[in-house]
Scaffold this active site. Sequence first.
Site, short mmCIF file in Angstrom:
data_model
loop_
_atom_site.label_atom_id
_atom_site.label_comp_id
_atom_site.label_asym_id
_atom_site.label_seq_id
_atom_site.Cartn_x
_atom_site.Cartn_y
_atom_site.Cartn_z
N SER A 1 -10.59 71.82 -17.62
CA SER A 1 -11.63 72.59 -18.29
C SER A 1 -11.22 72.81 -19.74
O SER A 1 -10.05 72.67 -20.09
CB SER A 1 -11.77 73.96 -17.62
OG SER A 1 -10.60 74.73 -17.91
N ASP A 2 -12.19 73.17 -20.55
CA ASP A 2 -11.81 73.67 -21.87
C ASP A 2 -11.28 75.08 -21.62
O ASP A 2 -11.43 75.63 -20.54
CB ASP A 2 -13.02 73.64 -22.82
CG ASP A 2 -12.57 73.67 -24.28
OD1 ASP A 2 -13.33 73.24 -25.14
OD2 ASP A 2 -11.43 74.12 -24.53
N TRP A 3 -10.69 75.67 -22.60
CA TRP A 3 -9.94 76.92 -22.38
C TRP A 3 -10.89 78.09 -22.08
O TRP A 3 -11.75 78.43 -22.89
CB TRP A 3 -9.06 77.19 -23.59
CG TRP A 3 -7.68 76.59 -23.46
CD1 TRP A 3 -6.49 77.22 -23.66
CD2 TRP A 3 -7.30 75.26 -23.06
NE1 TRP A 3 -5.40 76.39 -23.46
CE2 TRP A 3 -5.87 75.18 -23.06
CE3 TRP A 3 -8.03 74.12 -22.69
CZ2 TRP A 3 -5.19 74.02 -22.72
CZ3 TRP A 3 -7.34 72.97 -22.33
CH2 TRP A 3 -5.95 72.90 -22.35
#
Length: 746
Positions: free
Chosen positions: A258-260
């Site tokens: 995932s992105d952060w």
Amino acid sequence: MTNQSKALQMGKKSIAEIVEILTLEEKAALVVGTGMYIAGIKSVIGEAEGRVPGAAGNTMNINRVDIPRTILADGPAGVRIDPYPYNDNTKSFYATAWPVATLLASSWDINLVKAVGTAFSNEIKEYGIDIILAPGMNIQRDPLNGRNFEYYSEDPVVTGYMAAAMVKGIQANGVGTSIKHFAVNNQETNRGSVNAIVSERTLREIYLRGFEIAVKDAQPWTVMSSYNKINGSYTSESHELLTTILRKEWGFKGYVMSDWFAGKDRIAQMKAGNDLIQPGSREDIDAVIEAVNKGTLSIKVLDQNVERILSIIRKTPSFKGYKYSNSPDLKSHAALARRAAAESMVLLKNKNNTLPLTKGAKLALFGNASYETIICGTGSGQVNVAYTISISQGLTKAGYSNMALETLYATYIRQHKFDHPNRQSVSLGTLWIKPELNLDLETIEKSAQELDIAIFTIGRNAGECVDRKIDDDFNLSESEKILIKNIADAFHAQGKKLVVIMNIGGVIETAAWKDYADAILLAWQPGLEAGNAVADVLSGVVNASGKLAVTFPMKYHDVPSSKNFPGTPADDPTKVIYEEGIYIGYRYFNKFNVKPTYPFGFGLSYSEFAYGNLELSSTTFHNRIIATITITNTGKFAGKEVVQLYLSAPQNKLTKPLEELKAFAKTDLLKSGASQTLTFTLHAKDLASFYTDQSAWIADAGIYTVKIAASCEDIKATKNFTLAYELTVEKMNKVLVPQVNINELE
Ligand code: GLC
């Protein structure tokens, strides 16, 4: 180490056997990052930071079965880690700030980008990093997107092959990449929640196409899903996107992170095929364990995610126990960064051969960015460099006397920094000093009398989390316009000239001021060797050979997405409708006959090139067509030419762009009079458009026109071939269907 744990060593067991041995807690820990550590602040969440302070994230180590922690670090323009880890000032961990992606794409040189990737990978590996969170490769849909500096182009073919070249260059050295942000992350405004509403055809032909090319051509170790939603679902929670399209249709073999802090539902992410949750927290681990125990997450799904992550961990230098040196070859990389930047810059104007500069000329160097040159954008994409070379420094080193105005600017810039102390933090990247120093007419006229030529650098910066503005950003400020006019008038009155350098991260307007300039060089954000690269081009040491990978419009509202950017409601968008559909960039400007100031694919050289006869391998299409053309340097400077192949397809049933880029190549450095023959291959997919009603790529029967061009407007040679019968090239799944009707541009 006991016999039992020796036997368990991951290197000696198949991944499936290891997964058998892992406990539920260990599996849950493997699909969740170890938490976020922000330099200087104790670990914000969960575990302390990993071996590489400043790295964006880690995967968990499971020592019992010899699974090491692996390190994930940003970013697309260079390794971003703490320059002084462990507060040990004796050893600096600086990195090369490479030319930003939008500049590298302007080289149109796959081999050059691959060479940058290979050098980049040496720094990744020698700093103990396993996966670089790069390349960024979202389509530059709208000029106001804050992160366009980190992306390549408005066109999916340029985007896809540039990203593939970077991935191949980096991964050849045994470290991994993470192509991002998958997908349709084309703005920063409300990026964590905005719902991008896009038609199936527009997704397939524009926003997914570049990722498809990169996955099939380069097999990145990982993919980073994006923050936003597509047609109602978070990308990190979309099984259709991450499993059906990415894996089943495209054959992606690595893992998805995932992105952060992206998305909402961790379990939906697990089920979707978003294998790793970054940066991770104790709550995330507990949520996974609880879901398996409650039966809302099948252990089979969890095992599959773990297997994918282990299959990549097993490839990493950390797993192989690589003894990294913390001493990458920064010196040779700086030389490559300089060459890459110089060979990517775009010469937009050169009236009466204003450039190259006369050797030793006395320069009147105007513009804050001439002295505080912007090397890269801000946010996770910026780089902690050991030094930067400003345009002023570069010109001095190249033997020009350009210090007449230096004191004035140095004083102004020093005062500006004193007045804005909080904007000095490294995480903000290079400072964009604004407003421009306001020079009085007397100073300008005195310069015009005493010096040979004026150079004015326009500076712009932007980055993650914030989109750009129209006024005083996309458009020049009043003070910038007045300054350019005053300088041009003063120097023209003396029969002298003005060169404008654009040191920017994204497209700006040029129509209002370009007539004042005798020459214009688009330098974008050139990395740490910025000033040397600019001087190499201005002096003619390097012949300009870059071309635009994005359109420069007459005005912002000519851009088709401008009606729908950044979405509605305007002050706090929850959705953004891609009403322009496939008609972005040159696809729009050419089809709807809207004149840009500088078209896609445009760029000048100090030399001229002649295009010979275009030959096709056949006049009817069977399974491929090969196009060849010979390029000759008819000028007196040695130079390189970017050659583009566009294809016009029959418009029987489906409306299509007038032509679409299908291939491109750059000649070697051709001496004056030298020639080179370039060869391009067209496959069935290149002829096809996406038919939504059949969820298929279909090539229509009819006449196709191959256009060999120096830009999307400058067609040098054309030839036709025929496809005798309609061809269904590839049948896809019907997925990511919009939930609302889109009033799409036809
Ligand atoms: C950021 C960015 C992403 C980056 C990640 C780690 O929010 O969107 O590009 O790699 O977080 O810093």
